[in-house]
Motif scaffolding. Sequence first.
Motif, PDB file in Angstrom:
ATOM      1  N   VAL A  92       0.848  -1.182   0.000  1.00 43.17           N
ATOM      2  CA  VAL A  92       0.000   0.000   0.000  1.00 43.17           C
ATOM      3  C   VAL A  92       0.888   1.238   0.000  1.00 43.17           C
ATOM      4  N   ARG A  93       0.314   2.365  -0.404  1.00 43.52           N
ATOM      5  CA  ARG A  93       1.087   3.611  -0.477  1.00 43.52           C
ATOM      6  C   ARG A  93       1.274   4.193   0.921  1.00 43.52           C
ATOM      7  N   ALA A  94       2.543   4.385   1.298  1.00 45.36           N
ATOM      8  CA  ALA A  94       2.869   4.977   2.590  1.00 45.36           C
ATOM      9  C   ALA A  94       3.173   6.462   2.458  1.00 45.36           C
ATOM     10  N   ALA A  95       3.673   6.871   1.286  1.00 44.83           N
ATOM     11  CA  ALA A  95       4.048   8.274   1.087  1.00 44.83           C
ATOM     12  C   ALA A  95       4.227   8.524  -0.402  1.00 44.83           C
ATOM     13  N   THR A  96       4.456   9.776  -0.718  1.00 43.62           N
ATOM     14  CA  THR A  96       4.791  10.163  -2.084  1.00 43.62           C
ATOM     15  C   THR A  96       6.042  11.033  -2.035  1.00 43.62           C
ATOM     16  N   ALA A  97       6.718  11.122  -3.169  1.00 47.50           N
ATOM     17  CA  ALA A  97       7.917  11.955  -3.275  1.00 47.50           C
ATOM     18  C   ALA A  97       7.834  12.738  -4.577  1.00 47.50           C
ATOM     19  N   GLU A  98       8.360  13.946  -4.550  1.00 47.16           N
ATOM     20  CA  GLU A  98       8.310  14.816  -5.721  1.00 47.16           C
ATOM     21  C   GLU A  98       9.416  14.525  -6.724  1.00 47.16           C
ATOM     22  N   ASP A  99      10.460  13.829  -6.300  1.00 45.59           N
ATOM     23  CA  ASP A  99      11.580  13.572  -7.202  1.00 45.59           C
ATOM     24  C   ASP A  99      12.192  12.208  -6.885  1.00 45.59           C
ATOM     25  N   PRO A 100      12.944  11.650  -7.833  1.00 41.44           N
ATOM     26  CA  PRO A 100      13.503  10.310  -7.616  1.00 41.44           C
ATOM     27  C   PRO A 100      14.541  10.255  -6.504  1.00 41.44           C
ATOM     28  N   LEU A 101      15.264  11.337  -6.249  1.00 41.98           N
ATOM     29  CA  LEU A 101      16.264  11.323  -5.180  1.00 41.98           C
ATOM     30  C   LEU A 101      15.608  11.202  -3.806  1.00 41.98           C
ATOM     31  N   THR A 102      14.525  11.916  -3.613  1.00 44.66           N
ATOM     32  CA  THR A 102      13.789  11.804  -2.353  1.00 44.66           C
ATOM     33  C   THR A 102      13.194  10.410  -2.224  1.00 44.66           C
ATOM     34  N   ARG A 145       4.643   7.430 -10.800  1.00 44.39           N
ATOM     35  CA  ARG A 145       3.221   7.577 -11.125  1.00 44.39           C
ATOM     36  C   ARG A 145       3.042   8.073 -12.545  1.00 44.39           C
ATOM     37  N   ARG A 146       4.023   8.825 -13.039  1.00 44.52           N
ATOM     38  CA  ARG A 146       3.938   9.383 -14.390  1.00 44.52           C
ATOM     39  C   ARG A 146       5.282   9.192 -15.072  1.00 44.52           C
ATOM     40  N   VAL A 186      13.225   5.038   0.372  1.00 44.64           N
ATOM     41  CA  VAL A 186      13.387   3.587   0.231  1.00 44.64           C
ATOM     42  C   VAL A 186      14.556   3.096   1.077  1.00 44.64           C
ATOM     43  N   ARG A 187      15.693   3.817   1.026  1.00 46.10           N
ATOM     44  CA  ARG A 187      16.862   3.425   1.832  1.00 46.10           C
ATOM     45  C   ARG A 187      16.526   3.419   3.318  1.00 46.10           C
ATOM     46  N   LEU A 188      15.811   4.435   3.775  1.00 47.39           N
ATOM     47  CA  LEU A 188      15.426   4.519   5.184  1.00 47.39           C
ATOM     48  C   LEU A 188      14.596   3.301   5.582  1.00 47.39           C
ATOM     49  N   LEU A 189      13.579   2.985   4.809  1.00 52.57           N
ATOM     50  CA  LEU A 189      12.699   1.866   5.154  1.00 52.57           C
ATOM     51  C   LEU A 189      13.413   0.527   5.039  1.00 52.57           C
ATOM     52  N   GLU A 190      14.277   0.381   4.030  1.00 54.17           N
ATOM     53  CA  GLU A 190      15.051  -0.856   3.910  1.00 54.17           C
ATOM     54  C   GLU A 190      15.965  -1.050   5.110  1.00 54.17           C
ATOM     55  N   SER A 191      16.524   0.042   5.627  1.00 55.32           N
ATOM     56  CA  SER A 191      17.408  -0.073   6.797  1.00 55.32           C
ATOM     57  C   SER A 191      16.647  -0.539   8.031  1.00 55.32           C
ATOM     58  N   LYS A 192      15.327  -0.368   8.035  1.00 60.80           N
ATOM     59  CA  LYS A 192      14.472  -0.822   9.140  1.00 60.80           C
ATOM     60  C   LYS A 192      13.819  -2.167   8.831  1.00 60.80           C
ATOM     61  N   ASN A 193      14.296  -2.841   7.775  1.00 59.49           N
ATOM     62  CA  ASN A 193      13.779  -4.150   7.350  1.00 59.49           C
ATOM     63  C   ASN A 193      12.296  -4.123   7.001  1.00 59.49           C
ATOM     64  N   ILE A 194      11.866  -3.030   6.381  1.00 64.30           N
ATOM     65  CA  ILE A 194      10.477  -2.913   5.929  1.00 64.30           C
ATOM     66  C   ILE A 194      10.455  -3.183   4.427  1.00 64.30           C
ATOM     67  N   PRO A 195       9.635  -4.128   3.960  1.00 66.97           N
ATOM     68  CA  PRO A 195       9.552  -4.376   2.522  1.00 66.97           C
ATOM     69  C   PRO A 195       9.006  -3.138   1.813  1.00 66.97           C
ATOM     70  N   VAL A 196       9.756  -2.639   0.845  1.00 70.10           N
ATOM     71  CA  VAL A 196       9.405  -1.366   0.216  1.00 70.10           C
ATOM     72  C   VAL A 196       9.864  -1.341  -1.234  1.00 70.10           C
ATOM     73  N   PHE A 197       9.142  -0.571  -2.046  1.00 73.85           N
ATOM     74  CA  PHE A 197       9.611  -0.221  -3.382  1.00 73.85           C
ATOM     75  C   PHE A 197       8.979   1.114  -3.759  1.00 73.85           C
ATOM     76  N   ALA A 198       9.627   1.812  -4.677  1.00 73.61           N
ATOM     77  CA  ALA A 198       9.096   3.082  -5.171  1.00 73.61           C
ATOM     78  C   ALA A 198       8.683   2.874  -6.622  1.00 73.61           C
ATOM     79  N   PRO A 211       2.105  13.934  -7.023  1.00 73.49           N
ATOM     80  CA  PRO A 211       3.552  13.705  -6.949  1.00 73.49           C
ATOM     81  C   PRO A 211       4.011  12.653  -7.949  1.00 73.49           C
ATOM     82  N   TRP A 212       5.293  12.655  -8.219  1.00 78.07           N
ATOM     83  CA  TRP A 212       5.858  11.746  -9.209  1.00 78.07           C
ATOM     84  C   TRP A 212       5.998  10.317  -8.717  1.00 78.07           C
ATOM     85  N   TRP A 213       6.347  10.105  -7.459  1.00 80.77           N
ATOM     86  CA  TRP A 213       6.704   8.773  -6.974  1.00 80.77           C
ATOM     87  C   TRP A 213       5.817   8.342  -5.817  1.00 80.77           C
TER      88      TRP A 213
END
Length: 147
Positions: free
Chosen positions: A49-59, A79-80, A64-76, A94-96
Motif C-alpha cells: 500500500v502507499r505509505a508516502a509520495t515523493a516529488e523527485d527520484p532522489l527523495t 506515477r507518471r 526507500v533506503r530509510l525503510l530498507e534499513s528498518k527491514n520494511i519491505p518497500v519499493f518506489a 507527486p511523481w513517486w
Amino acid sequence: MKYCMQCGSEYQDGVKECADCPGSALVDAETMRQRHIPLPSEGDTRKFVRAATAEDPLTAEDYVRLLESKNIPVFARPRRTGSVDVLTTGVLEPWWEIMVGEEFLERSVQLLSLEKAELDATADEAARAAEEEELATEATSPPPGGI
C-alpha cells in the motif's frame, strides 16, 4: 536449508554467505517468514500500500533506503513518465509512490514523516544560507558602473 535475506536465494546449511549479496546473512525458513520475506518455493502474496509520495527520484531513493534499513519491505514506483507540465495536463500529483507491505504501513508513515520533516528543515536551512551569502556578496560588490 538457509536463505539469503536480501535476494531469497537458497543455500545448503554449510554455506555462510550469499554469493550474490556479499555480507548478507543467511537465515532459516522460519526467520524468513517472521520477516515477511517469501521463500523461493512460495508465491509472493504480500500486499503493498502507499505509505508516502515523493516529488523527485532522489527523495524517493532516500525514503526507500530509510525503510530498507528498518527491514520494511518497500519499493518506489513512478506515477507518471515522460515530460509533463501542469499547464497541459492539469495533474498536480507527486511523481513517486512509496509502497510498503500493508502490515508495516503505520510504522512506515511515522518514519517517513520524521524523515520528511528533517529534509524540509535541511532545505530551509540551505535556503537561508544561500540568501545570507547573496546578501553578503551584494554588500561587498562594487557599485554599478564602477567597473
